[in-house]
Enzyme design. Structure first.
Site, short mmCIF file in Angstrom:
data_model
loop_
_atom_site.label_atom_id
_atom_site.label_comp_id
_atom_site.label_asym_id
_atom_site.label_seq_id
_atom_site.Cartn_x
_atom_site.Cartn_y
_atom_site.Cartn_z
N THR A 259 0.57 -1.30 0.08
CA THR A 259 0.01 0.00 0.00
C THR A 259 0.77 1.31 -0.02
O THR A 259 0.39 2.35 -0.63
CB THR A 259 -0.88 0.12 1.17
OG1 THR A 259 -1.77 -1.01 0.99
CG2 THR A 259 -1.61 1.23 1.44
N TYR B 171 -8.21 0.98 -3.63
CA TYR B 171 -6.90 1.29 -4.21
C TYR B 171 -6.09 0.01 -4.69
O TYR B 171 -6.31 -1.07 -4.35
CB TYR B 171 -5.82 2.03 -3.22
CG TYR B 171 -5.51 1.43 -1.96
CD1 TYR B 171 -4.36 0.52 -2.20
CD2 TYR B 171 -6.20 1.40 -0.91
CE1 TYR B 171 -3.89 -0.23 -0.83
CE2 TYR B 171 -5.93 0.76 0.19
CZ TYR B 171 -4.85 0.04 0.24
OH TYR B 171 -4.31 -0.72 1.35
N SER C 281 1.41 -7.39 -0.99
CA SER C 281 2.07 -8.40 -0.12
C SER C 281 1.37 -9.68 0.13
O SER C 281 1.96 -10.57 0.66
CB SER C 281 2.84 -7.93 1.09
OG SER C 281 1.81 -7.72 2.32
N THR D 280 1.44 -4.15 4.31
CA THR D 280 1.59 -4.42 5.73
C THR D 280 1.01 -5.93 6.07
O THR D 280 1.07 -6.53 6.99
CB THR D 280 0.51 -3.44 6.37
OG1 THR D 280 -0.93 -3.56 5.63
CG2 THR D 280 0.61 -2.14 6.15
N ASP D 281 0.15 -6.53 4.98
CA ASP D 281 -0.46 -7.64 5.13
C ASP D 281 0.56 -8.92 5.43
O ASP D 281 0.27 -9.68 6.43
CB ASP D 281 -1.34 -8.06 4.04
CG ASP D 281 -2.63 -7.14 4.00
OD1 ASP D 281 -3.01 -6.60 5.03
OD2 ASP D 281 -3.11 -7.05 2.83
N LYS E 88 0.62 -7.69 12.60
CA LYS E 88 -0.47 -6.76 12.38
C LYS E 88 -1.64 -6.98 13.01
O LYS E 88 -2.14 -7.93 13.21
CB LYS E 88 -0.64 -6.80 10.79
CG LYS E 88 -1.85 -5.78 10.35
CD LYS E 88 -1.91 -5.68 8.77
CE LYS E 88 -2.98 -4.69 8.40
NZ LYS E 88 -2.90 -4.56 6.92
N GLU F 219 3.71 -33.02 26.50
CA GLU F 219 2.89 -33.01 24.99
C GLU F 219 3.48 -33.99 24.30
O GLU F 219 4.60 -34.06 24.16
CB GLU F 219 2.82 -31.63 24.70
CG GLU F 219 2.04 -30.55 25.50
CD GLU F 219 2.84 -30.04 26.93
OE1 GLU F 219 3.77 -30.56 27.14
OE2 GLU F 219 2.15 -29.28 27.69
#
Ligand code: SIN
Length: 326
Positions: free
Chosen positions: A28, A42, A74, A107-108, A179, A301
């Site tokens: 972006t 956009y 991204s 940013t993604d 994010k 575990e």
């Protein structure tokens, strides 16, 4: 040779000419919309990195170099771009006249690229700083120019090291950044760890040590990203079943990260399928769906935990572990 390199560094330091290299990958920050008021409709990855730099008046006359490594939204990030990016970052960090590297990114998946570079590139002596924007370059309220300026400032900060991200005046370590908001300009968090620093009016106010570098070099990665291990993520949720795990196994995955509930607990049907997959040779890692904190093991575990890594970062850790043997 060593003496020549030292002399060059001495000279550039004396003349204040140490460079910052800015690598463009899209996002972006490089996005455009038809109208300045449009902050959602956009197209990401449109403006070249040289134009992004030129749009910041305070960077005029600075010792900078820019290079376009990719130009994408991204969400479409690939392992091939990661490999190319790691190699370009390493090449520039090795240059004595370079103080640090900045990467403009979407940013993604910024937190994934940051963590990948943190685990691959040796940033122990120079910083690698990712920056991005939540508003396109054409927006009335574009946040990219300030984030880019802050990133350059951080990349030339004396003593700075490690892979970091700078957004909305906060400096995050690659291992912690995530994010947390789909729209706000201040969309990132470092969770429990807290931010490394704030950048205020061009000044870096540090709150904790620079992030420790963890990269051992891209030469350890397979040259063909198509041959990298296949690691997928599944989620434990109400009504979860084992069919997805069986399908992944049939598709030949090498590893599965499960985004578990709470402290790494799993729906019993999904757990049974994951244990069976592990017994059949698929590597399995348990991370948590919780936004903060780490999975704490009791020591009994059957499926290993990913500690404080988010599911997307646990996927990268497992991928690298499978490829390089730890
Ligand atoms: C992207 O990740 O490339 C688009 C979204 C953004 O950068 O905010």
């Amino acid at each position: 040779m060593q003496k020549v390199v030292q002399d060059v560094v001495q000279e550039v330091v004396q003349q204040g000419r140490l460079k910052v290299v800015i690598l463009g990958t899209g996002g972006t920050i490089a996005g455009t919309a038809a109208q300045a008021g449009d902050t959602i409709g956009y197209t990401a990855g449109q403006v070249g990195v040289a134009a992004l730099v030129a749009a910041v008046p305070m960077l005029a006359g600075e010792a900078l170099e820019s290079e376009q490594v990719a130009q994408l939204d991204s969400k479409d990030m690939t392992h091939a771009v990661w490999l190319a990016l790691a190699q370009r970052v390493e090449a520039h960090l090795a240059r004595p006249e370079v103080a640090g590297v900045v990467i403009t990114h979407g940013t993604d998946t910024l937190e994934e690229t940051a963590y990948f570079l943190h685990r691959v590139v040796d940033a122990s002596r120079k910083p690698v700083v990712l920056c991005a924007a939540m508003r396109p370059a054409t927006a009335l309220s574009a946040d990219g120019p300030q984030n880019l300026l802050d990133a350059v400032q951080l990349a030339r900060t004396e003593g700075a090291a490690g892979v970091m991200a700078v957004l909305a005046g906060s400096v995050h370590a690659a291992a912690d950044v995530r994010k947390v908001h789909p729209y706000r300009a201040d969309a990132f968090s470092s969770g429990d760890a807290g931010v490394v620093a704030h950048i205020e009016a061009g000044r870096v106010r540090r709150h904790r040590p620079w992030p420790e570098a963890a990269g051992s070099g891209s030469r350890r990665l397979r040259a063909d990203p198509e041959l990298w291990p296949r690691v997928e993520i599944v989620t434990s949720h109400a009504g979860a079943r084992g069919t997805l795990v069986a399908a992944l196994q049939a598709a030949g995955v090498d590893g599965i990260v499960v985004a578990a509930t709470g402290n790494g607990s799993l729906h019993h049907e999904l757990e049974a399928a994951l244990v069976a997959a592990q017994q059949a040779g698929v590597r399995v890692l348990r991370s948590t769906r919780c936004l903060d904190g780490a999975v704490l093991d009791a020591g009994t575990e059957v499926l290993s935990s990913a500690g404080a890594l988010t599911p997307v970062k646990a996927r990268i850790a497992l991928l690298l572990d499978l490829m390089t043997g730890g």
